[in-house]
Write an enzyme that holds these catalytic residues in place. Sequence first.
Site, short mmCIF file in Angstrom:
data_model
loop_
_atom_site.label_atom_id
_atom_site.label_comp_id
_atom_site.label_asym_id
_atom_site.label_seq_id
_atom_site.Cartn_x
_atom_site.Cartn_y
_atom_site.Cartn_z
N GLY A 177 0.84 -1.19 0.00
CA GLY A 177 0.00 0.00 0.00
C GLY A 177 0.87 1.23 0.00
CD GLN A 179 3.36 5.74 2.68
OE1 GLN A 179 2.37 5.21 2.20
NE2 GLN A 179 4.31 5.05 3.29
CB CYS A 182 5.38 2.60 7.72
SG CYS A 182 4.88 4.01 6.72
CG LEU A 183 6.97 1.20 1.82
CD1 LEU A 183 6.18 1.40 0.54
CD2 LEU A 183 8.17 0.30 1.58
CG HIS A 221 -0.47 1.63 7.49
ND1 HIS A 221 0.46 1.19 8.41
CD2 HIS A 221 0.23 2.47 6.65
CE1 HIS A 221 1.64 1.75 8.15
NE2 HIS A 221 1.52 2.51 7.08
CD GLU A 222 -1.06 2.63 2.71
OE1 GLU A 222 -0.60 3.79 2.63
OE2 GLU A 222 -0.34 1.64 2.95
CG HIS A 267 0.41 7.07 5.49
ND1 HIS A 267 1.50 7.56 6.19
CD2 HIS A 267 0.67 5.76 5.28
CE1 HIS A 267 2.37 6.57 6.38
NE2 HIS A 267 1.89 5.46 5.85
ZN ZN Z 1 2.84 3.64 5.92
#
Ligand code: ZN
Length: 170
Positions: A46, A51, A98-99, A140-141, A144
């Site tokens: 995702g 991000q 998380c990236l 989670h997304e 963000h």
């Molecule tokens: Zn994340």
Amino acid sequence: MSLREIVTIPNPVLRRKAHPVTKFDDELQVLIADMIETMRVAPGVGLAAPQVGISQRVIVVEYTTNEEDETAPKKLFAVVNPEIKITDEETETGVEGCLSLPGLLGEVDRSLAVIVKGLNRQGKPVRIKAQGWLARIFQHEIDHLEGVVFTDKASKIWKPEADEALVDNV
Ligand code: ZN
């Protein structure tokens, strides 16, 4: 399509509330295509527009809709202006990475089932029912887009050992 740079904490864009998308123009189509490519290459399951440094309400998710069946095909979702509705108050603790927070894992409680409503890349309404891990990824997304990262909600945060099983990043 091109890869975008994934921004990491403490980049302030990750802490901003993202703006609703109002124009379904070529720029949006390029952003979504780039986000999908960036997510796949990362690799992740995702990605939210903040991000990649863009403060707009766009998420992409690619994950199986049936965790029980390893051969089930992955499904790709691109949702603009997503809204989340919890449909199961019961929560489950799971490990997230998380990236945008490389090298950290955390245990986060998430609702077991959600419905995500929003618009597709052409601006048509979409409605997605998600359970389990897929529901977790959407939560989670969408966090963000509110400037929230998983460590804000995690009950436990740690740096994984090199041999610790990898978690899908989101
Ligand atoms: Zn994340």
